[in-house]
Design an enzyme around this catalytic site. Sequence first.
Site, PDB file in Angstrom:
ATOM      1  N   HIS A  41       0.811  -1.080   0.001  1.00 27.49           N
ATOM      2  CA  HIS A  41      -0.126   0.006   0.006  1.00 27.49           C
ATOM      3  C   HIS A  41       0.915   1.497  -0.004  1.00 27.49           C
ATOM      4  O   HIS A  41       1.944   1.174   0.685  1.00 27.49           O
ATOM      5  CB  HIS A  41      -0.949  -0.172   1.114  1.00 27.49           C
ATOM      6  CG  HIS A  41      -0.293  -0.127   2.540  1.00 27.49           C
ATOM      7  ND1 HIS A  41      -0.266   1.001   3.242  1.00 27.49           N
ATOM      8  CD2 HIS A  41      -0.152  -1.085   3.331  1.00 27.49           C
ATOM      9  CE1 HIS A  41       0.237   0.730   4.279  1.00 27.49           C
ATOM     10  NE2 HIS A  41       0.151  -0.500   4.392  1.00 27.49           N
ATOM     11  N   ASP A  43      -0.135   4.262   1.359  1.00 29.79           N
ATOM     12  CA  ASP A  43      -0.433   5.269   2.403  1.00 29.79           C
ATOM     13  C   ASP A  43       0.573   4.877   3.411  1.00 29.79           C
ATOM     14  O   ASP A  43       0.680   3.773   3.840  1.00 29.79           O
ATOM     15  CB  ASP A  43      -1.902   5.576   2.419  1.00 29.79           C
ATOM     16  CG  ASP A  43      -2.400   4.366   3.005  1.00 29.79           C
ATOM     17  OD1 ASP A  43      -2.207   3.162   2.432  1.00 29.79           O
ATOM     18  OD2 ASP A  43      -3.323   4.498   4.169  1.00 29.79           O
ATOM     19  N   GLU A  74      -4.694   1.919   2.786  1.00 29.57           N
ATOM     20  CA  GLU A  74      -5.025   0.822   3.543  1.00 29.57           C
ATOM     21  C   GLU A  74      -5.384   0.911   4.950  1.00 29.57           C
ATOM     22  O   GLU A  74      -5.899   0.229   5.429  1.00 29.57           O
ATOM     23  CB  GLU A  74      -3.709  -0.003   3.314  1.00 29.57           C
ATOM     24  CG  GLU A  74      -3.728  -1.367   3.805  1.00 29.57           C
ATOM     25  CD  GLU A  74      -3.237  -1.397   5.377  1.00 29.57           C
ATOM     26  OE1 GLU A  74      -3.670  -2.664   5.730  1.00 29.57           O
ATOM     27  OE2 GLU A  74      -2.654  -0.831   5.775  1.00 29.57           O
ATOM     28  N   GLU A  75      -4.583   1.924   5.554  1.00 27.30           N
ATOM     29  CA  GLU A  75      -4.426   2.230   6.768  1.00 27.30           C
ATOM     30  C   GLU A  75      -5.903   2.971   7.590  1.00 27.30           C
ATOM     31  O   GLU A  75      -6.080   2.953   8.761  1.00 27.30           O
ATOM     32  CB  GLU A  75      -3.284   3.210   7.400  1.00 27.30           C
ATOM     33  CG  GLU A  75      -2.123   2.688   6.815  1.00 27.30           C
ATOM     34  CD  GLU A  75      -1.438   1.782   7.831  1.00 27.30           C
ATOM     35  OE1 GLU A  75      -2.246   1.042   8.707  1.00 27.30           O
ATOM     36  OE2 GLU A  75      -0.357   1.072   7.428  1.00 27.30           O
ATOM     37  N   ASP A  81       3.401  -6.422   3.211  1.00 27.79           N
ATOM     38  CA  ASP A  81       2.824  -5.701   4.161  1.00 27.79           C
ATOM     39  C   ASP A  81       3.296  -6.340   5.676  1.00 27.79           C
ATOM     40  O   ASP A  81       2.440  -6.047   6.506  1.00 27.79           O
ATOM     41  CB  ASP A  81       1.444  -5.260   3.905  1.00 27.79           C
ATOM     42  CG  ASP A  81       0.958  -4.120   4.917  1.00 27.79           C
ATOM     43  OD1 ASP A  81       1.904  -3.327   5.256  1.00 27.79           O
ATOM     44  OD2 ASP A  81      -0.298  -3.894   5.098  1.00 27.79           O
ATOM     45  N   HIS A 105       3.322   2.538  13.322  1.00 26.91           N
ATOM     46  CA  HIS A 105       2.466   3.317  13.646  1.00 26.91           C
ATOM     47  C   HIS A 105       2.726   4.409  14.750  1.00 26.91           C
ATOM     48  O   HIS A 105       1.776   4.893  15.261  1.00 26.91           O
ATOM     49  CB  HIS A 105       0.947   2.603  13.987  1.00 26.91           C
ATOM     50  CG  HIS A 105       0.420   1.943  12.586  1.00 26.91           C
ATOM     51  ND1 HIS A 105      -0.971   1.404  12.643  1.00 26.91           N
ATOM     52  CD2 HIS A 105       1.084   1.646  11.482  1.00 26.91           C
ATOM     53  CE1 HIS A 105      -1.031   0.862  11.560  1.00 26.91           C
ATOM     54  NE2 HIS A 105       0.306   0.910  10.656  1.00 26.91           N
TER      55      HIS A 105
HETATM   56 ZN   LIG Z   1       1.021  -1.596   6.383  1.00 28.77          ZN
END
Ligand SMILES: [Zn+2]
Length: 485
Positions: free
Chosen positions: A77, A79, A146-147, A170, A458
Amino acid sequence: MSGILAHLKPENVFGYFEEITKIPHGSGDTKRLSDYCANVIRNAGLSCQQDEMGNLIAVKEAAKGYENVPTVMLQGHLDMVNEKTTESNHDFSLDSLELKTEGDWIFAKDTTLGGDDGIAVAYMLAILSDPDLKHPRLECVFTVDEEVGLLGANGLDVSSCRARYLINLDNEEEGIFISSCAGGVRVDQILPIQRMETEGKQYEIQMDHLKGGHSGSEIHKGHANANILMGRLLYELGLKEDEGFGLISCDGGQKDNAISRSCTAKVVTETDYETFSKNVLEVFEGIRKEYRHTEPDMEVKVVPVGEGNVWSMTPSSQMKVIFLLRMNPNGVQAMSHTMKGLVETSLNLGIMKTTEEEFTVCFSVRSSVESAKLDLVNRLTLLIEFLGGEAYLHGDYPGWEYQPQSRLREKMVQTWKDLFHEEAKVEAIHAGLECGLLLGKMPWLDAVSIGPNMEGVHTPKERLSISSTRKCYEFLIRLLEEIRE
Ligand SMILES: [Zn+2]
């Protein structure tokens, strides 16, 4: 390419990765990165479809001798999760990330790095633009958002795709071949609030420096959630006989899928600063002791912010807000009975925010068991409706069920062993991967998810291993070379 990673090998992978970190690409803001990738791909003389959302599908034809091998889809992904330290004044819509290296690690100063999933983007660009590689026909899929609920994969048109194998890029641990994932949904509880004019001194109760983390892959680590703790602190503060206060607002967390690291409650009271501050710290002391091993840096402070008339919540609204924060389930709800150590069902109260008329909390709910996911959603809905509010669901996505037979997985396990003389592990994860959605659209896909070592994903402490990035790329290249049927 020159830059802070210029000395690292493979040069093309680290070169592209550094370019990616210069282009802002938080969820919902991926147009620039999508355009950049489309450019790189077209400059390599390859075809690239870009849809309205910004998803890309690039095709690289089979190398000589691989014409009859099934197509392999590589996927990651575009983003990233934009998270920064409280002190940082980084502007995610404009600024490049400030890359640093230390030993084997790459990180960004005061912000997330976006190794999740920028490294997949870098891998795919490196493979697409390298004319010397041997591989079957490739379909490289770059998805947006995706997030925030796998929106890109959800909206992706795969009618042109022919892949039989899917390698999702991922995952965050080398040598782990993910073969199943949880489904998820975001639930927003919205509670209407009434206000009344109140006179007094206004204070902010600020809670900060919790560890946070990914609400899927790190939910079992016992990290505290600042939003939940603030609910508890406010409740226990209200139990103190001498402590009356009116709640003005309660705000914390930035993403439903990140465990909340900090939050602030604003209150109005007649109590003088010294007494109020002492009462808050007394209540907090009990909480702090409980979490001294898991959250040693957690801190609360009281800051005076004004005096006079203000619109605070009515006692009934305030009670409902605190009730909601105290009574909502949060964290791990069930562990798997078939895969040891795997969280089966969980939820995370990622965001709480207050406006004039509403108090909202946002949950990320996950489970590999669809009925358990639904049951949690029902509980959250029941609770908020009981209090006179409403629940809204967004971005519901399916899980990915384990397939006992997988030719791709067997090939990968063998290749890993041949190359590194160590056993790879086959695992399931308690986080969403786009594989579930892609399998929904292309049910014949044989899928595995891999990726290099990353930590603190994150959070502003996110970091990516240099040696592992190299190792996984070497593996990927060899695997593509060795897929012959
Ligand atoms: Zn990811």
